[in-house]
Design a protein around this motif. Structure first.
Motif, PDB file in Angstrom:
ATOM      1  N   GLY A 100       0.809  -1.219   0.000  1.00  0.00           N
ATOM      2  CA  GLY A 100       0.000   0.000   0.000  1.00  0.00           C
ATOM      3  C   GLY A 100       0.833   1.254   0.000  1.00  0.00           C
ATOM      4  O   GLY A 100       0.491   2.246  -0.651  1.00  0.00           O
ATOM      5  N   MET A 101       1.962   1.235   0.710  1.00  0.00           N
ATOM      6  CA  MET A 101       2.803   2.419   0.810  1.00  0.00           C
ATOM      7  C   MET A 101       3.341   2.856  -0.546  1.00  0.00           C
ATOM      8  O   MET A 101       3.264   4.031  -0.921  1.00  0.00           O
ATOM      9  CB  MET A 101       3.963   2.147   1.764  1.00  0.00           C
ATOM     10  N   LEU A 102       3.883   1.917  -1.312  1.00  0.00           N
ATOM     11  CA  LEU A 102       4.459   2.260  -2.613  1.00  0.00           C
ATOM     12  C   LEU A 102       3.397   2.788  -3.573  1.00  0.00           C
ATOM     13  O   LEU A 102       3.635   3.738  -4.330  1.00  0.00           O
ATOM     14  CB  LEU A 102       5.166   1.048  -3.217  1.00  0.00           C
ATOM     15  N   LEU A 103       2.209   2.185  -3.542  1.00  0.00           N
ATOM     16  CA  LEU A 103       1.126   2.655  -4.408  1.00  0.00           C
ATOM     17  C   LEU A 103       0.659   4.052  -4.004  1.00  0.00           C
ATOM     18  O   LEU A 103       0.372   4.897  -4.863  1.00  0.00           O
ATOM     19  CB  LEU A 103      -0.047   1.676  -4.360  1.00  0.00           C
ATOM     20  N   LYS A 104       0.602   4.315  -2.709  1.00  0.00           N
ATOM     21  CA  LYS A 104       0.186   5.631  -2.235  1.00  0.00           C
ATOM     22  C   LYS A 104       1.232   6.691  -2.569  1.00  0.00           C
ATOM     23  O   LYS A 104       0.890   7.825  -2.928  1.00  0.00           O
ATOM     24  CB  LYS A 104      -0.084   5.594  -0.733  1.00  0.00           C
ATOM     25  N   MET A 105       2.496   6.333  -2.470  1.00  0.00           N
ATOM     26  CA  MET A 105       3.558   7.274  -2.847  1.00  0.00           C
ATOM     27  C   MET A 105       3.465   7.612  -4.329  1.00  0.00           C
ATOM     28  O   MET A 105       3.633   8.770  -4.736  1.00  0.00           O
ATOM     29  CB  MET A 105       4.930   6.686  -2.513  1.00  0.00           C
ATOM     30  N   ALA A 106       3.178   6.591  -5.146  1.00  0.00           N
ATOM     31  CA  ALA A 106       3.014   6.826  -6.588  1.00  0.00           C
ATOM     32  C   ALA A 106       1.807   7.723  -6.848  1.00  0.00           C
ATOM     33  O   ALA A 106       1.863   8.639  -7.678  1.00  0.00           O
ATOM     34  CB  ALA A 106       2.851   5.495  -7.313  1.00  0.00           C
ATOM     35  N   SER A 107       0.713   7.477  -6.123  1.00  0.00           N
ATOM     36  CA  SER A 107      -0.502   8.280  -6.292  1.00  0.00           C
ATOM     37  C   SER A 107      -0.259   9.739  -5.918  1.00  0.00           C
ATOM     38  O   SER A 107      -0.723  10.653  -6.609  1.00  0.00           O
ATOM     39  CB  SER A 107      -1.625   7.699  -5.430  1.00  0.00           C
ATOM     40  N   ILE A 108       0.476   9.951  -4.823  1.00  0.00           N
ATOM     41  CA  ILE A 108       0.776  11.320  -4.379  1.00  0.00           C
ATOM     42  C   ILE A 108       1.588  12.057  -5.434  1.00  0.00           C
ATOM     43  O   ILE A 108       1.316  13.219  -5.762  1.00  0.00           O
ATOM     44  CB  ILE A 108       1.527  11.293  -3.031  1.00  0.00           C
ATOM     45  N   LYS A 109       2.565  11.374  -5.997  1.00  0.00           N
ATOM     46  CA  LYS A 109       3.409  12.016  -7.012  1.00  0.00           C
ATOM     47  C   LYS A 109       2.637  12.256  -8.306  1.00  0.00           C
ATOM     48  O   LYS A 109       2.869  13.255  -9.008  1.00  0.00           O
ATOM     49  CB  LYS A 109       4.654  11.159  -7.277  1.00  0.00           C
ATOM     50  N   GLU A 110       1.706  11.371  -8.630  1.00  0.00           N
ATOM     51  CA  GLU A 110       0.882  11.589  -9.815  1.00  0.00           C
ATOM     52  C   GLU A 110      -0.027  12.797  -9.617  1.00  0.00           C
ATOM     53  O   GLU A 110      -0.238  13.595 -10.541  1.00  0.00           O
ATOM     54  CB  GLU A 110       0.050  10.353 -10.122  1.00  0.00           C
ATOM     55  N   ARG A 111      -0.564  12.956  -8.405  1.00  0.00           N
ATOM     56  CA  ARG A 111      -1.422  14.104  -8.100  1.00  0.00           C
ATOM     57  C   ARG A 111      -0.666  15.421  -8.251  1.00  0.00           C
ATOM     58  O   ARG A 111      -1.242  16.428  -8.670  1.00  0.00           O
ATOM     59  CB  ARG A 111      -1.966  14.001  -6.671  1.00  0.00           C
ATOM     60  N   SER A 112       0.615  15.405  -7.903  1.00  0.00           N
ATOM     61  CA  SER A 112       1.420  16.624  -7.999  1.00  0.00           C
ATOM     62  C   SER A 112       2.082  16.777  -9.369  1.00  0.00           C
ATOM     63  O   SER A 112       2.966  17.604  -9.553  1.00  0.00           O
ATOM     64  CB  SER A 112       2.485  16.640  -6.898  1.00  0.00           C
TER      65      SER A 112
END
Length: 242
Positions: free
Chosen positions: A62-74
């Motif tokens: 979950g952590m790696l996917l959430k980090m990817a999601s955060i960077k995609e949002r920005s």
């Protein structure tokens, strides 16, 4: 002697306590970051995740996917692709492949073309301990059967051949399951040089986000391949996946 035994027992007990306390703190950090993420405090969540990954070297799916999601949002697509690539290396998933391909296609990025062979390579890498364990057990069983046949005076050659095939198969699987060393370009307007020198001939300028193979390193230069040609890029323009 009893004092020495007591000393080592206390030392082991203290080390075990520190280990448990450390694991508790890590779990607390995971929970804190997840709460921040669910509260849409993405920057704060990412900071906690970064400490876990970069400083402590721990992570979960979950952590790696959430980090990817955060960077995609920005809109930091190269960073999003970095964390998705990391995720895929540890947890092969075709949906993640599709997401990476989607992000890469939108930015016309190279290096995200995957085949079924690479997918199964990563899948084997995830479960290779089980595969090696089963293969080793079968090899041991065949060794016992070979010894038994030899004692009985029977020909063991069919069993020997089967055992050799099992061992060779394990060796081949281990060799070809190693993921290729790769990196992602982290800056725009990066020079690809023909040789590892600032005075070398310029091959092409590329932007961030491309995923390239790591073929070697020479001082501050990385040897890679671009459109079938061997080129060199400065190391500070790359983030490594291995």
């Amino acid at each position: 002697m009893p004092k020495k035994i007591a000393f080592f027992f206390l030392l082991f007990a203290n080390l075990l306590i520190f280990k448990v306390q450390g694991e508790d703190k890590i779990m607390e950090a995971f929970k804190k970051a997840d709460v921040l993420y669910e509260s849409e405090k993405y920057i704060d969540a990412f900071q906690v995740y970064s400490v876990l990954w970069q400083d402590l070297g721990v992570f979960n799916e979950g952590m790696l996917l959430k980090m990817a999601s955060i960077k995609e949002r920005s809109k930091e697509h190269e960073q999003a692709l970095y964390y998705l690539s990391l995720y895929y290396r540890y947890f092969p998933d075709k949906k993640v492949l599709e997401k990476m391909s989607e992000l890469a296609a939108a930015k016309d990025l190279q290096g995200y073309q995957y085949s079924d062979l690479k997918y199964f390579q990563m899948l084997w890498l995830r479960y290779e301990l089980y595969g090696i364990g089963i293969g080793s057990f079968l090899a041991l069983v065949f060794i016992v059967l070979i010894i038994k046949r030899m004692k009985e005076g029977s020909s063991p050659w069919s069993l020997v051949l089967t055992n050799v095939l099992i061992l060779v198969g394990l060796g081949v699987a281990y060799h070809f399951s190693r993921p290729d060393a790769e990196f992602i370009v982290t800056h725009n307007h990066v020079a690809l040089m023909q040789d590892p020198s600032a005075a070398a001939e310029l091959v092409e300028w590329i932007d961030k986000g491309h995923k390239l193979p790591l073929l070697g390193k020479q001082d501050i230069w990385i040897q890679t391949e671009w459109k079938g040609q061997t080129v060199f890029i400065r190391e500070h323009n790359a983030i490594f996946l291995n």
